[in-house]
Write a protein that holds these residues in place. Sequence first.
Motif, PDB file in Angstrom:
ATOM      1  N   CYS A   1       0.828  -1.202   0.000  1.00 35.57           N
ATOM      2  CA  CYS A   1       0.000   0.000   0.000  1.00 35.57           C
ATOM      3  C   CYS A   1       0.865   1.255   0.000  1.00 35.57           C
ATOM      4  CB  CYS A   1      -0.947   0.023   1.197  1.00 35.57           C
ATOM      5  SG  CYS A   1      -0.124   0.220   2.777  1.00 35.57           S
ATOM      6  N   LEU A   2       0.266   2.357  -0.420  1.00 39.77           N
ATOM      7  CA  LEU A   2       0.886   3.667  -0.408  1.00 39.77           C
ATOM      8  C   LEU A   2      -0.020   4.569   0.432  1.00 39.77           C
ATOM      9  CD1 LEU A   2       2.383   5.621  -3.345  1.00 39.77           C
ATOM     10  CD2 LEU A   2       0.617   6.694  -1.977  1.00 39.77           C
ATOM     11  N   ALA A   3       0.556   5.260   1.403  1.00 38.20           N
ATOM     12  CA  ALA A   3      -0.212   6.172   2.246  1.00 38.20           C
ATOM     13  C   ALA A   3       0.338   7.575   2.083  1.00 38.20           C
ATOM     14  CB  ALA A   3      -0.137   5.744   3.707  1.00 38.20           C
ATOM     15  N   SER A   4      -0.563   8.554   2.002  1.00 36.78           N
ATOM     16  CA  SER A   4      -0.128   9.943   1.895  1.00 36.78           C
ATOM     17  C   SER A   4      -1.060  10.835   2.691  1.00 36.78           C
ATOM     18  CB  SER A   4      -0.072  10.400   0.439  1.00 36.78           C
ATOM     19  OG  SER A   4      -1.373  10.544  -0.080  1.00 36.78           O
ATOM     20  N   VAL A   5      -0.543  11.991   3.042  1.00 37.08           N
ATOM     21  CA  VAL A   5      -1.342  12.996   3.733  1.00 37.08           C
ATOM     22  C   VAL A   5      -1.535  14.159   2.777  1.00 37.08           C
ATOM     23  CG1 VAL A   5      -1.399  14.615   5.656  1.00 37.08           C
ATOM     24  CG2 VAL A   5      -0.517  12.311   6.004  1.00 37.08           C
ATOM     25  N   GLU A   6      -2.775  14.516   2.572  1.00 36.69           N
ATOM     26  CA  GLU A   6      -3.143  15.594   1.665  1.00 36.69           C
ATOM     27  C   GLU A   6      -3.788  16.718   2.462  1.00 36.69           C
ATOM     28  OE1 GLU A   6      -2.823  15.268  -1.759  1.00 36.69           O
ATOM     29  OE2 GLU A   6      -1.963  13.303  -1.490  1.00 36.69           O
ATOM     30  N   VAL A   7      -3.542  17.942   2.075  1.00 35.71           N
ATOM     31  CA  VAL A   7      -4.248  19.084   2.647  1.00 35.71           C
ATOM     32  C   VAL A   7      -5.375  19.440   1.697  1.00 35.71           C
ATOM     33  CG1 VAL A   7      -4.075  21.490   3.364  1.00 35.71           C
ATOM     34  CG2 VAL A   7      -2.188  19.912   3.825  1.00 35.71           C
TER      35      VAL A   7
ATOM     36  N   TRP B   1      -9.384  26.047   5.936  1.00 33.26           N
ATOM     37  CA  TRP B   1      -9.209  25.288   7.176  1.00 33.26           C
ATOM     38  C   TRP B   1      -8.009  24.364   7.153  1.00 33.26           C
ATOM     39  CZ3 TRP B   1     -11.871  27.816  10.428  1.00 33.26           C
ATOM     40  CH2 TRP B   1     -13.076  28.385  10.064  1.00 33.26           C
ATOM     41  N   ASN B   2      -7.409  24.130   6.017  1.00 38.30           N
ATOM     42  CA  ASN B   2      -6.254  23.224   5.908  1.00 38.30           C
ATOM     43  C   ASN B   2      -6.523  21.867   6.552  1.00 38.30           C
ATOM     44  OD1 ASN B   2      -4.654  24.999   4.482  1.00 38.30           O
ATOM     45  ND2 ASN B   2      -3.903  25.980   6.342  1.00 38.30           N
ATOM     46  N   ILE B   3      -7.628  21.271   6.234  1.00 37.03           N
ATOM     47  CA  ILE B   3      -7.984  19.961   6.779  1.00 37.03           C
ATOM     48  C   ILE B   3      -7.147  18.903   6.083  1.00 37.03           C
ATOM     49  CG2 ILE B   3      -9.834  18.280   7.039  1.00 37.03           C
ATOM     50  CD1 ILE B   3     -11.789  20.688   7.051  1.00 37.03           C
ATOM     51  N   GLN B   4      -6.472  18.082   6.874  1.00 37.17           N
ATOM     52  CA  GLN B   4      -5.594  17.051   6.314  1.00 37.17           C
ATOM     53  C   GLN B   4      -6.334  15.725   6.187  1.00 37.17           C
ATOM     54  OE1 GLN B   4      -2.275  17.162   9.022  1.00 37.17           O
ATOM     55  NE2 GLN B   4      -1.168  18.528   7.647  1.00 37.17           N
ATOM     56  N   HIS B   5      -6.073  15.043   5.073  1.00 38.58           N
ATOM     57  CA  HIS B   5      -6.683  13.741   4.819  1.00 38.58           C
ATOM     58  C   HIS B   5      -5.588  12.694   4.670  1.00 38.58           C
ATOM     59  CE1 HIS B   5     -10.786  15.236   3.995  1.00 38.58           C
ATOM     60  NE2 HIS B   5     -10.146  16.311   3.575  1.00 38.58           N
ATOM     61  N   LEU B   6      -5.817  11.539   5.248  1.00 35.71           N
ATOM     62  CA  LEU B   6      -4.945  10.388   5.054  1.00 35.71           C
ATOM     63  C   LEU B   6      -5.582   9.542   3.968  1.00 35.71           C
ATOM     64  CD1 LEU B   6      -2.592   8.525   5.899  1.00 35.71           C
ATOM     65  CD2 LEU B   6      -4.183   7.446   7.505  1.00 35.71           C
ATOM     66  N   ARG B   7      -4.802   9.257   2.934  1.00 36.69           N
ATOM     67  CA  ARG B   7      -5.300   8.448   1.823  1.00 36.69           C
ATOM     68  C   ARG B   7      -4.419   7.221   1.687  1.00 36.69           C
ATOM     69  NH1 ARG B   7      -6.179  12.223  -3.181  1.00 36.69           N
ATOM     70  NH2 ARG B   7      -8.100  11.101  -3.475  1.00 36.69           N
ATOM     71  N   VAL B   8      -5.057   6.072   1.474  1.00 37.58           N
ATOM     72  CA  VAL B   8      -4.335   4.802   1.347  1.00 37.58           C
ATOM     73  C   VAL B   8      -4.765   4.128   0.052  1.00 37.58           C
ATOM     74  CG1 VAL B   8      -3.895   2.538   2.376  1.00 37.58           C
ATOM     75  CG2 VAL B   8      -4.226   4.533   3.860  1.00 37.58           C
ATOM     76  N   TRP B   9      -3.771   3.790  -0.784  1.00 34.13           N
ATOM     77  CA  TRP B   9      -4.008   3.061  -2.028  1.00 34.13           C
ATOM     78  C   TRP B   9      -3.413   1.668  -1.881  1.00 34.13           C
ATOM     79  CZ3 TRP B   9      -2.750   8.170  -1.922  1.00 34.13           C
ATOM     80  CH2 TRP B   9      -3.515   9.044  -2.692  1.00 34.13           C
TER      81      TRP B   9
END
Length: 195
Positions: free
Chosen positions: A146-152, A158-166
């Motif tokens: 898997c690949l995990a990244s943090v996106e704003v 508000w600069n809400i951060q999201h964790l995305r996993v592929w």
Amino acid sequence: AKGHDSLEVYNPLSCERIPVRLPHDILPDNFSACLLQGHGDDAASFRVVSVKQGRDRDGRIVRVVEYDSPKKSWKDHPWDWETLKNIEGTQQGEMMHAGNLIFCKYTGTSLLLLDTRKMQFSALPLPADNNWKRFAIGEMEDGVCCLASVEVDPIGIWNIQHLRVWRLEKLKWTLEKERRVKQVLGKHAHGRGLF
């Protein structure tokens, strides 16, 4: 652990430290490697796999240098003259691995992928909607890469951060999960030290 001309592998089964001399043509400062299970059924055997890059008159080239613990020796695999032609940018950071795959980050939008079963390189595009500067690669609970990244979130102030996993399936990334970082990390969701 890495010394001037060698590295040290700790074997938790035998509680011993095993010195591994680096190949004579690798500079310790430029050496990056992954520790993998050895060939065969011996649980104590291991491999140290490093990706060595160079240049020739036609461009960039790459090959595998592999240490085999039962043989106590390094093997230089043949140079690959084609794969890096399909990858933009320069190598960036340490190598990452999941299962029998090793990934090298580049400043462009593709990874250099090494299948250590075949010792074969390929170019693997990153997900198109990924922050390709801030990500890590590992394994999910089921052993799938898997690949995990943090996106704003680009929308709003508000600069809400999201964790995305592929997950990697047949050399294609498929979005598996997306959550707000705060949902995953709770009060520890500072975001500064992620990847």
